[in-house]
Design an enzyme around this catalytic site. Structure first.
Site, PDB file in Angstrom:
ATOM      1  N   GLU A 215      41.929  38.825  44.658  1.00 30.24           N
ATOM      2  CA  GLU A 215      41.680  39.263  43.535  1.00 30.24           C
ATOM      3  C   GLU A 215      42.589  40.309  42.850  1.00 30.24           C
ATOM      4  O   GLU A 215      42.749  41.490  43.716  1.00 30.24           O
ATOM      5  CB  GLU A 215      40.257  39.776  43.510  1.00 30.24           C
ATOM      6  CG  GLU A 215      39.623  40.322  42.116  1.00 30.24           C
ATOM      7  CD  GLU A 215      38.244  40.993  42.221  1.00 30.24           C
ATOM      8  OE1 GLU A 215      37.813  41.499  41.362  1.00 30.24           O
ATOM      9  OE2 GLU A 215      37.464  40.887  43.408  1.00 30.24           O
ATOM     10  N   GLU A 220      39.877  46.535  33.985  1.00 33.62           N
ATOM     11  CA  GLU A 220      38.315  46.609  33.925  1.00 33.62           C
ATOM     12  C   GLU A 220      38.087  47.887  33.205  1.00 33.62           C
ATOM     13  O   GLU A 220      38.583  48.909  33.644  1.00 33.62           O
ATOM     14  CB  GLU A 220      37.797  46.633  35.336  1.00 33.62           C
ATOM     15  CG  GLU A 220      37.714  45.420  36.087  1.00 33.62           C
ATOM     16  CD  GLU A 220      36.922  45.418  37.516  1.00 33.62           C
ATOM     17  OE1 GLU A 220      35.635  44.908  37.225  1.00 33.62           O
ATOM     18  OE2 GLU A 220      37.204  45.701  38.303  1.00 33.62           O
TER      19      GLU A 220
END
EC number: 3.2.1.4
Length: 429
Positions: A215, A220
């Site tokens: 990932e 974010e």
């Protein structure tokens, strides 16, 4: 960085990857993206968006569910993989269903809404190829990735995320005759947190395995703080873990090697208003450069921003310990205590997954578990202990949402007409 309690609240509306599609028509929203070279500029490409399979509506024929996030599938519906495929039905989503799930597109813009008519939807979507049958596999080692983003409606506690997951290109459809949904219906999700889900590769997860894969969190963020973090795993592709393999010292780096300007003591870099170098109340461009050496191995992750037609380079580390640089590399990660990252192969390992190909995922969510404290509280940002409580979020912003647009991929230095350093910051290769 994300705990199970965080994910449970964010994905309560997303049951899990489902099995056999019903006859309802699927109408994928179209999204224009761009592929760029220095010689020819950026050329438009047609892609489509698919909602995660769990958003499609998963049920047994009698209307009962097939399982919840964090658990094995329902034992009655899924005593074995074949029965699970037969008993669990996935509903296709038409254009209205996508809108009701908080997912809309227009040209090169993707809008994701946390609430629709005061109901939690918290969508997660993936990028499909033009044929809609497979995910678009992005190979970003040695390249540049840019997008525009509008963050104004994401206060403390929200997370508008854009990241890569080493999901199977076909959504796991080729792994088993019992895998029916595939990428067309948003199946095959995985990430470095290795959560147990009712389905793995679109097949009933009868053994209750954790669902793991590499990932890369490119973005974010909310309007108060941002976070970048590569999360390598020791296994390629989607892998079903058991026991200690799924833990914090297992096959995947759950914490990642993170970069947040607040954590490196540069608190005036990003935030709401003109007093910040990047004003999150107005649209801006995020450019990530994934620098490789002559052998093709990823060695550095660079980031700069563009706002008001001006390049804004990432700030240099302003705390003791890490090297005085403005990008991620193994020296930075080791100095910031990213021990699992280094144990699992560090930046090169992340780059190997990026070279194999990863799927672009985008989402918006909040956390009833810890109010997104890891992203924007304490040393991570200016938010207090309760601002990120969803009950308080809606008082500040009744309709949280994020818009990603103008996604551009190409060789380093090709995705923007605004001239920027090939490798931003004081360091030069």
């Amino acid at each position: 960085m994300k705990s199970l309690s965080l994910i449970l609240s964010a994905l309560a509306v997303q049951v899990a990857v489902a099995q056999t599609p019903d006859k309802a028509k699927e109408q994928h929203p179209k999204l224009e993206t761009y592929r760029c070279t220095k010689a020819s500029g950026c050329k438009k490409q047609t892609n489509y968006i698919v909602a995660d399979a769990g958003i499609h509506g998963i049920r047994q024929k009698n209307g009962a569910g097939c399982g919840d996030w964090g658990q094995k599938p329902n034992a009655t519906a899924c005593p074995d993989e074949a029965s699970c495929a037969k008993n669990c039905i996935l509903s296709g989503m038409d254009s209205n269903a996508y809108k009701n799930a908080g997912i809309t597109t227009s040209g090169n813009k993707l809008r994701l809404q946390q609430l629709i008519n005061n109901q939690l939807v918290s969508p997660r979507v993936y990028l499909l190829e033009e044929n809609k049958k497979k995910y678009e596999m992005l190979h970003l080692t040695g390249t540049e990735f840019s997008f525009d983003v509008e963050m104004e409606k994401l206060p403390c506690g929200m997370n508008g995320a854009l990241y890569l997951s080493e999901m199977p290109q076909d959504g796991g459809k080729s792994t088993s005759r019992n895998s029916k949904a595939g990428a067309y219906y948003g199946a095959g999700y995985c990430d470095a947190q290795c959560y147990v889900t009712p389905f793995i590769n679109g097949v009933g997860n009868i053994k209750g395995q954790g669902v793991c894969c590499n990932e890369l969190d490119i973005w974010e963020a909310n309007s108060r703080a941002t976070h970048i973090a590569p999360h390598p795993c020791s296994k390629p592709g989607l892998y079903g873990c058991t026991g200690d393999e799924c833990g914090s010292s297992g096959i995947c780096d759950k914490a990642g090697c993170g970069w947040n300007h607040n954590r490196i003591n540069v608190t005036d870099f990003y935030g709401r208003g003109k007093q910040y170098k990047v004003d999150s109340t107005r649209k801006f461009t995020v450019t990530s450069q994934f620098v490789a050496n002559k052998q093709g191995d990823l060695i550095e992750l660079h980031r700069h921003y563009i706002q008001d037609n001006k390049v804004i380079e990432s700030a240099v580390v302003n705390i003791s310990g890490p090297p005085k640089i403005n990008f991620i590399n193994d020296k930075y990660c080791a100095a910031t205590g990213a021990n699992e990252y280094m144990r699992l192969g560090g930046t090169k390992q992340m780059g190997d997954a990026m070279s194999r190909g990863m799927v672009l995922a985008m989402s918006v969510w909040w956390s009833e578990g810890d109010f997104m404290a890891w992203l924007d509280q304490g040393v991570a940002g200016p938010c207090d202990a309760t601002e990120g409580d969803p009950k308080n979020i809606v008082k500040v912003q009744p309709n949280p949402e994020v818009t990603f647009s103008n996604i551009r991929i190409g060789e380093i230095g090709s995705t923007s007409s605004v001239k920027a350093p090939a490798y931003p910051g004081p360091h030069r290769l």
